[in-house]
Motif scaffolding. Structure first.
Motif, PDB file in Angstrom:
ATOM      1  N   ALA A 172       5.553   0.036 -10.270  1.00 18.88           N
ATOM      2  CA  ALA A 172       6.451  -0.717  -9.389  1.00 18.88           C
ATOM      3  C   ALA A 172       6.885  -1.974 -10.125  1.00 18.88           C
ATOM      4  O   ALA A 172       6.052  -2.740 -10.610  1.00 18.88           O
ATOM      5  N   LEU A 173       8.187  -2.187 -10.208  1.00 16.11           N
ATOM      6  CA  LEU A 173       8.767  -3.369 -10.846  1.00 16.11           C
ATOM      7  C   LEU A 173       9.226  -4.301  -9.742  1.00 16.11           C
ATOM      8  O   LEU A 173      10.157  -3.989  -8.993  1.00 16.11           O
ATOM      9  N   LEU A 174       8.560  -5.442  -9.631  1.00 21.31           N
ATOM     10  CA  LEU A 174       8.718  -6.307  -8.472  1.00 21.31           C
ATOM     11  C   LEU A 174       9.023  -7.738  -8.893  1.00 21.31           C
ATOM     12  O   LEU A 174       8.378  -8.276  -9.800  1.00 21.31           O
TER      13      LEU A 174
ATOM     14  N   ARG B 285       0.831  -1.208   0.000  1.00 17.92           N
ATOM     15  CA  ARG B 285       0.000   0.000   0.000  1.00 17.92           C
ATOM     16  C   ARG B 285       0.867   1.261   0.000  1.00 17.92           C
ATOM     17  O   ARG B 285       0.546   2.261  -0.663  1.00 17.92           O
ATOM     18  N   GLU B 286       1.981   1.204   0.715  1.00 17.17           N
ATOM     19  CA  GLU B 286       2.895   2.338   0.734  1.00 17.17           C
ATOM     20  C   GLU B 286       3.544   2.556  -0.634  1.00 17.17           C
ATOM     21  O   GLU B 286       3.713   3.699  -1.081  1.00 17.17           O
ATOM     22  N   LEU B 287       3.913   1.473  -1.289  1.00 13.58           N
ATOM     23  CA  LEU B 287       4.480   1.605  -2.629  1.00 13.58           C
ATOM     24  C   LEU B 287       3.483   2.251  -3.584  1.00 13.58           C
ATOM     25  O   LEU B 287       3.838   3.123  -4.378  1.00 13.58           O
ATOM     26  N   SER B 288       2.235   1.831  -3.494  1.00 14.46           N
ATOM     27  CA  SER B 288       1.199   2.413  -4.337  1.00 14.46           C
ATOM     28  C   SER B 288       1.002   3.897  -4.020  1.00 14.46           C
ATOM     29  O   SER B 288       0.866   4.728  -4.929  1.00 14.46           O
TER      30      SER B 288
ATOM     31  N   GLU C 217      -5.135  -5.680  -4.423  1.00 15.17           N
ATOM     32  CA  GLU C 217      -5.791  -5.189  -3.210  1.00 15.17           C
ATOM     33  C   GLU C 217      -5.135  -3.915  -2.697  1.00 15.17           C
ATOM     34  O   GLU C 217      -5.785  -3.082  -2.053  1.00 15.17           O
ATOM     35  N   ALA C 218      -3.836  -3.747  -2.985  1.00 14.10           N
ATOM     36  CA  ALA C 218      -3.114  -2.553  -2.542  1.00 14.10           C
ATOM     37  C   ALA C 218      -3.327  -1.368  -3.472  1.00 14.10           C
ATOM     38  O   ALA C 218      -2.804  -0.278  -3.218  1.00 14.10           O
ATOM     39  N   GLY C 219      -4.083  -1.566  -4.554  1.00 18.80           N
ATOM     40  CA  GLY C 219      -4.413  -0.463  -5.434  1.00 18.80           C
ATOM     41  C   GLY C 219      -3.739  -0.476  -6.790  1.00 18.80           C
ATOM     42  O   GLY C 219      -3.864   0.483  -7.557  1.00 18.80           O
ATOM     43  N   PHE C 220      -3.038  -1.553  -7.108  1.00 22.57           N
ATOM     44  CA  PHE C 220      -2.322  -1.638  -8.373  1.00 22.57           C
ATOM     45  C   PHE C 220      -3.152  -2.322  -9.460  1.00 22.57           C
ATOM     46  O   PHE C 220      -4.022  -3.156  -9.179  1.00 22.57           O
ATOM     47  N   THR C 221      -2.828  -1.985 -10.690  1.00 25.19           N
ATOM     48  CA  THR C 221      -3.196  -2.796 -11.839  1.00 25.19           C
ATOM     49  C   THR C 221      -1.970  -3.619 -12.196  1.00 25.19           C
ATOM     50  O   THR C 221      -0.883  -3.058 -12.354  1.00 25.19           O
ATOM     51  N   VAL C 222      -2.126  -4.933 -12.303  1.00 25.43           N
ATOM     52  CA  VAL C 222      -0.962  -5.818 -12.356  1.00 25.43           C
ATOM     53  C   VAL C 222      -0.865  -6.534 -13.690  1.00 25.43           C
ATOM     54  O   VAL C 222      -1.847  -7.081 -14.205  1.00 25.43           O
TER      55      VAL C 222
ATOM     56  N   ALA D 186       3.489  -3.588 -11.715  1.00 28.75           N
ATOM     57  CA  ALA D 186       2.337  -3.120 -10.945  1.00 28.75           C
ATOM     58  C   ALA D 186       2.196  -1.614 -11.121  1.00 28.75           C
ATOM     59  O   ALA D 186       3.066  -0.849 -10.691  1.00 28.75           O
ATOM     60  N   THR D 187       1.120  -1.191 -11.755  1.00 34.12           N
ATOM     61  CA  THR D 187       0.936   0.214 -12.108  1.00 34.12           C
ATOM     62  C   THR D 187      -0.137   0.848 -11.235  1.00 34.12           C
ATOM     63  O   THR D 187      -1.208   0.261 -11.025  1.00 34.12           O
ATOM     64  N   ARG D 188       0.154   2.042 -10.722  1.00 38.93           N
ATOM     65  CA  ARG D 188      -0.882   2.798 -10.022  1.00 38.93           C
ATOM     66  C   ARG D 188      -1.782   3.438 -11.068  1.00 38.93           C
ATOM     67  O   ARG D 188      -1.309   4.173 -11.941  1.00 38.93           O
ATOM     68  N   PRO D 189      -3.061   3.147 -11.047  1.00 40.21           N
ATOM     69  CA  PRO D 189      -3.947   3.690 -12.088  1.00 40.21           C
ATOM     70  C   PRO D 189      -3.900   5.206 -12.153  1.00 40.21           C
ATOM     71  O   PRO D 189      -3.770   5.890 -11.140  1.00 40.21           O
ATOM     72  N   ALA D 190      -3.979   5.708 -13.370  1.00 36.00           N
ATOM     73  CA  ALA D 190      -4.039   7.164 -13.559  1.00 36.00           C
ATOM     74  C   ALA D 190      -5.362   7.691 -13.013  1.00 36.00           C
ATOM     75  O   ALA D 190      -6.371   6.991 -12.998  1.00 36.00           O
TER      76      ALA D 190
END
Length: 207
Positions: free
Chosen positions: A120-122, A108-111, A168-173, A197-201
């Motif tokens: 995020a590249l994980l 969640r913090e990363l997002s 669940e943390a808010g990413f599109t994966v 893992a992308t944070r949606p625009a």
């Protein structure tokens, strides 16, 4: 290529640049369209590996972070990041989240600190034969963690639901991997892939 790891993996590390399989996979993603999509981005790299840092340190927006590692830009806890929302374009964390007690909070913090549209590249050890992650907080002794999670300092062994946790943390994966012939060509692991893992625009709400 030379063998490294416990037990040793054949052709794991490049004798020239020092990269391991996960670093080569990430770089192949970054350069897949013929140019480096990380150039000019503000990047936060957790637990920075020497080979990857050398490739990225020419970027003026490149920063590193770790709780214990010396000579990083930020000494911090990944579950309590001291940055404002929407600070970074790219976050890199290779084989980090399996070490974190509260990995969901870290995600969640990363997002949160990624800009809308940021990525995020994980990578993390994955057991692709299991649908769900195996974890047991009562297992705390290093020898037991080695037996259960494949390393003395791991908190869990992720299954295929790793992507669900990121969602669940808010990413599109999405996931990235090479074709089998290219996995051989670049000495990649066939059972490891890159999670993108992308944070949606932000969407504009019409009044």
């Amino acid at each position: 290529m030379i063998s490294v790891g416990h037990p040793p993996r054949w052709d794991a590390r490049c004798a020239s640049c020092g990269s391991r399989e996960r670093h080569r996979l990430l770089w192949l993603w970054a350069t897949k369209d013929g140019s480096n999509c990380l150039a000019g981005k503000r990047i936060l790299h957790f637990a920075p590996e020497k080979a990857l840092s050398r490739a990225l340190r020419g970027n003026p927006g490149y920063e590193t972070a770790d709780l214990h590692q010396a000579n990083v830009t930020h000494r911090l806890d990944i579950t309590r990041l001291p940055f404002p929302d929407a600070t970074y374009d790219i976050i890199i964390a290779n084989h980090v989240l399996e070490h974190i007690d509260d990995d969901r909070r870290a995600m969640r913090e990363l997002s949160r600190v990624l800009r809308p549209g940021g990525t995020a590249l994980l990578t993390t050890p994955i057991n692709p034969t299991r649908a769900t992650t195996y974890e047991n907080p009562s297992i705390i002794q290093p020898v037991e963690r080695q037996a259960h999670f494949n390393a003395t300092d791991h908190r869990r062994f992720y299954g295929l639901d790793f992507a669900d946790r990121l969602t669940e943390a808010g990413f599109t994966v999405d996931t990235f991997r090479m074709t089998p012939p290219d996995e051989v060509k670049f000495s990649l692991l066939p059972m490891e892939w890159l999670y993108v893992a992308t944070r949606p625009a932000r969407t504009l709400h019409q009044s």
